[in-house]
Motif scaffolding. Structure first.
Motif, PDB file in Angstrom:
ATOM      1  N   UNK A 231       0.854  -1.189   0.000  1.00  0.00           N
ATOM      2  CA  UNK A 231       0.000   0.000   0.000  1.00  0.00           C
ATOM      3  C   UNK A 231       0.893   1.244   0.000  1.00  0.00           C
ATOM      4  N   UNK A 232       0.252   2.422  -0.025  1.00  0.00           N
ATOM      5  CA  UNK A 232       1.001   3.675  -0.166  1.00  0.00           C
ATOM      6  C   UNK A 232       2.052   3.828   0.935  1.00  0.00           C
ATOM      7  N   UNK A 233       1.681   3.456   2.141  1.00  0.00           N
ATOM      8  CA  UNK A 233       2.591   3.607   3.274  1.00  0.00           C
ATOM      9  C   UNK A 233       3.817   2.699   3.105  1.00  0.00           C
ATOM     10  N   UNK A 234       3.563   1.484   2.641  1.00  0.00           N
ATOM     11  CA  UNK A 234       4.648   0.530   2.408  1.00  0.00           C
ATOM     12  C   UNK A 234       5.592   1.019   1.328  1.00  0.00           C
TER      13      UNK A 234
ATOM     14  N   UNK B 180     -18.002 -11.820 -20.752  1.00  0.00           N
ATOM     15  CA  UNK B 180     -17.954 -11.114 -19.461  1.00  0.00           C
ATOM     16  C   UNK B 180     -18.280  -9.639 -19.662  1.00  0.00           C
ATOM     17  N   UNK B 181     -19.107  -9.105 -18.764  1.00  0.00           N
ATOM     18  CA  UNK B 181     -19.407  -7.677 -18.860  1.00  0.00           C
ATOM     19  C   UNK B 181     -19.187  -6.937 -17.539  1.00  0.00           C
ATOM     20  N   UNK B 182     -18.761  -7.654 -16.517  1.00  0.00           N
ATOM     21  CA  UNK B 182     -18.374  -7.020 -15.251  1.00  0.00           C
ATOM     22  C   UNK B 182     -17.021  -7.613 -14.846  1.00  0.00           C
ATOM     23  N   UNK B 183     -16.000  -6.797 -14.816  1.00  0.00           N
ATOM     24  CA  UNK B 183     -14.674  -7.308 -14.482  1.00  0.00           C
ATOM     25  C   UNK B 183     -14.375  -7.091 -12.997  1.00  0.00           C
ATOM     26  N   UNK B 184     -13.861  -8.129 -12.358  1.00  0.00           N
ATOM     27  CA  UNK B 184     -13.495  -8.054 -10.948  1.00  0.00           C
ATOM     28  C   UNK B 184     -12.036  -8.487 -10.852  1.00  0.00           C
ATOM     29  N   UNK B 185     -11.150  -7.539 -10.622  1.00  0.00           N
ATOM     30  CA  UNK B 185      -9.723  -7.843 -10.761  1.00  0.00           C
ATOM     31  C   UNK B 185      -8.942  -7.429  -9.519  1.00  0.00           C
ATOM     32  N   UNK B 186      -8.254  -8.378  -8.920  1.00  0.00           N
ATOM     33  CA  UNK B 186      -7.463  -8.108  -7.715  1.00  0.00           C
ATOM     34  C   UNK B 186      -5.993  -7.953  -8.098  1.00  0.00           C
ATOM     35  N   UNK B 187      -5.498  -6.739  -8.051  1.00  0.00           N
ATOM     36  CA  UNK B 187      -4.099  -6.438  -8.416  1.00  0.00           C
ATOM     37  C   UNK B 187      -3.709  -7.087  -9.741  1.00  0.00           C
ATOM     38  N   UNK B 188      -4.428  -6.718 -10.812  1.00  0.00           N
ATOM     39  CA  UNK B 188      -4.224  -7.419 -12.086  1.00  0.00           C
ATOM     40  C   UNK B 188      -2.845  -7.202 -12.693  1.00  0.00           C
ATOM     41  N   UNK B 189      -2.137  -6.170 -12.296  1.00  0.00           N
ATOM     42  CA  UNK B 189      -0.879  -5.881 -12.992  1.00  0.00           C
ATOM     43  C   UNK B 189       0.344  -6.384 -12.243  1.00  0.00           C
ATOM     44  N   UNK B 190       0.118  -7.058 -11.125  1.00  0.00           N
ATOM     45  CA  UNK B 190       1.280  -7.590 -10.400  1.00  0.00           C
ATOM     46  C   UNK B 190       2.055  -8.568 -11.260  1.00  0.00           C
TER      47      UNK B 190
ATOM     48  N   UNK C 190     -17.626  -1.842 -20.128  1.00  0.00           N
ATOM     49  CA  UNK C 190     -18.458  -2.469 -19.111  1.00  0.00           C
ATOM     50  C   UNK C 190     -18.206  -1.877 -17.735  1.00  0.00           C
ATOM     51  N   UNK C 191     -18.550  -2.673 -16.708  1.00  0.00           N
ATOM     52  CA  UNK C 191     -18.367  -2.236 -15.328  1.00  0.00           C
ATOM     53  C   UNK C 191     -17.150  -2.955 -14.774  1.00  0.00           C
ATOM     54  N   UNK C 192     -16.448  -2.290 -13.888  1.00  0.00           N
ATOM     55  CA  UNK C 192     -15.219  -2.909 -13.410  1.00  0.00           C
ATOM     56  C   UNK C 192     -14.948  -2.508 -11.967  1.00  0.00           C
ATOM     57  N   UNK C 193     -14.574  -3.514 -11.157  1.00  0.00           N
ATOM     58  CA  UNK C 193     -14.114  -3.253  -9.798  1.00  0.00           C
ATOM     59  C   UNK C 193     -12.716  -3.839  -9.701  1.00  0.00           C
ATOM     60  N   UNK C 194     -11.768  -3.053  -9.220  1.00  0.00           N
ATOM     61  CA  UNK C 194     -10.409  -3.595  -9.177  1.00  0.00           C
ATOM     62  C   UNK C 194      -9.613  -3.019  -8.018  1.00  0.00           C
ATOM     63  N   UNK C 195      -8.553  -3.718  -7.652  1.00  0.00           N
ATOM     64  CA  UNK C 195      -7.618  -3.184  -6.675  1.00  0.00           C
ATOM     65  C   UNK C 195      -6.287  -3.046  -7.380  1.00  0.00           C
ATOM     66  N   UNK C 196      -5.521  -2.051  -6.961  1.00  0.00           N
ATOM     67  CA  UNK C 196      -4.178  -1.892  -7.513  1.00  0.00           C
ATOM     68  C   UNK C 196      -3.415  -0.930  -6.642  1.00  0.00           C
ATOM     69  N   UNK C 197      -2.128  -1.195  -6.459  1.00  0.00           N
ATOM     70  CA  UNK C 197      -1.295  -0.247  -5.730  1.00  0.00           C
ATOM     71  C   UNK C 197      -0.445   0.554  -6.712  1.00  0.00           C
ATOM     72  N   UNK C 198      -0.708   0.405  -8.006  1.00  0.00           N
ATOM     73  CA  UNK C 198       0.032   1.125  -9.038  1.00  0.00           C
ATOM     74  C   UNK C 198      -0.716   2.415  -9.352  1.00  0.00           C
TER      75      UNK C 198
END
Ligand SMILES: Nc1ncnc2c1ncn2[C@@H]1O[C@H](COP(=O)(O)OP(=O)(O)OP(=O)(O)O)[C@@H](O)[C@H]1O
Ligand SMILES: [Mg+2]
Length: 406
Positions: free
Chosen positions: A48-51, A342-352, A371-379
């Motif tokens: 995360x940002x702090x890390x 697929x029309x809803x993307x759910x991606x956990x840190x996809x670019x790692x 489409x719709x998208x929910x994702x996490x990323x620290x980039x």
């Protein structure tokens, strides 16, 4: 001393430590010992940002290091030289990552300009060559309606060169032109990726304004670790929402709950697209092209195009899936998602674990995803390019977050 990031599978093995928690442990170990040279491989994965801030502080105090990273912010802040490996060659660029990109862009523009010039000159010489050849052919013929003795007299009296001589001269200049063409330095056309989009309507997308919802989400792990307490979660149609929160706040947990589909309700027409962490849905016996086409609802042209935009060359797409590298497998998995229904993307840190060109290729496609998208990323660069909305997990709640503060 080398810090090696563990592979995805190994991280998956330690289920009770979040991704970022694991990276922190390994960084602490690395910096606990003095060393004249540090070789650091992907140190910001999951942080995360702090890390990342902690890492940046440590790097500032180190004189010499070789850093492998897809974190463009970090590269810009910390590096004064970029080494690129491309087409089997090692190229070194002075300056930070932005400066490297700028140099690459200028080189591309220069190459395009030179190519245009080359093509223009080739066209000019080709037509000059044809004209000379034509003239030579005509000069060899005697003018129509003139007997050969008359022609001889005409040529003699006007002191003209004989038609044969003239034809020879013209032939010679045609040959000279040809030689010039042969000796011109050949310029390759700089590669540019074609732009065709998948037809999103083929995924039969939902029309509901809210795609996913939980009015009061509570979740506690069996060991007593409470993640959510009466949290409200809502994902709006057409948004590309980034899920923010410190390491260990529960982002991956939320994504797992969505995929489980018990506590969080998803509208019926939503078809979830996600990356399986071990990419086990890729059939090793197929070629890249077959694998991409396998679950596609798009035309064969679009299939090839999407593969090209995800950096697969014409030769690559004939390779069997079994020989692909980790990064190539991720890109292929992305191609399958973009081509599927697929029309809803759910991606956990996809670019790692992806290299920068791969991140940029995927980023370019997600930034225009319809489409719709929910994702996490620290980039941060990735988030800024892709996200339209943000949610923050904080104190076991999920709150809206203003992206302009990001
Ligand atoms: N199976 C489990 N049992 C108990 N605790 C768990 C389990 N899985 C995760 N946790 C804990 O729950 C918290 C949330 O984990 P989660 O993986 O959702 O965090 P995250 O927000 O994705 O973090 P990161 O940014 O590091 O990826 C962490 O403290 C983690 O250690
Ligand atoms: Mg996580």
């Amino acid at each position: 001393m080398i810090l090696r990031m563990f592979g995805v599978k190994e991280l998956e093995g330690s289920k009770s430590v979040s991704g970022g928690e694991g990276t922190r442990l390994r960084l602490a170990e690395l910096f606990s010992k003095e060393s004249p040279l540090y070789l650091i491989d992907e140190p910001t994965s999951h942080l995360d940002a702090e890390g990342v801030e902690y890492l940046a502080q440590r790097l500032w105090s180190i004189e010499t290091f070789v850093l492998v990273s897809h974190d463009r912010e970090l590269l810009d802040a910390q590096c004064d030289s970029i080494i690129e490996i491309e087409h089997g060659e090692v190229n070194r660029y002075e300056g930070n990552y932005s400066s490297y990109l700028e140099q690459k862009k200028r080189a591309f523009e220069r190459a395009s300009f030179e190519y245009e010039q080359y093509i223009g000159e080739m066209e000019r010489l080709t037509s000059a060559y044809r004209v000379k050849k034509e003239q030579a052919k005509n000069a060899a013929k005697k003018p129509r309606g003139m007997s050969s003795s008359e022609a001889k007299v005409r040529d003699f009296s006007s002191m003209r060169r004989s038609p044969k001589g003239k034809a020879k001269g013209l032939e010679r200049s045609a040959e000279n032109i040809k030689k010039r063409m042969e000796h011109m330095e050949v310029k390759e056309k700089p590669k540019e990726l074609p732009k065709i989009r998948p037809l999103f309507s083929l995924t039969d997308p939902p029309r509901n304004p809210v795609i996913m919802e939980a009015e009061s989400l509570s979740f506690t792990y069996p060991n007593g670790r409470e993640i959510f307490r009466n949290a409200v979660f809502r994902l709006m149609r057409g948004s590309r929402t980034v899920l923010l929160g410190e390491n260990g706040s529960g982002k991956t947990t939320l994504i797992r709950l969505i995929l489980e589909g018990k506590l969080i309700r998803t509208v019926p027409k939503a078809k979830l697209g996600y990356l399986k962490q071990d990419l086990s849905d890729l059939d090793d016996t197929l070629t890249v092209l077959e694998c991409a086409a396998e679950t596609s609802v798009q035309s064969p042209t679009v299939v090839r195009n999407i593969l090209a935009r995800l950096l697969f060359t014409a030769r690559d797409i004939e390779k069997p899936v079994s020989v692909l590298s980790g990064g190539e497998r991720v890109r292929l998995a992305f191609a399958r998602i973009f081509l599927s229904d697929a029309n809803v993307l759910v991606l956990d840190e996809p670019t790692n674990y992806l290299d920068i060109p791969s991140v940029e290729a995927i980023q370019a496609m997600l930034a225009v995803y319809e489409g719709t998208m929910l994702f996490t990323s620290h980039d941060k660069t990735f988030v800024r390019a892709v996200a339209t909305d943000a949610l923050l997990i904080e104190n076991k709640k999920i709150v809206e977050y203003d992206l302009s503060d990001y």
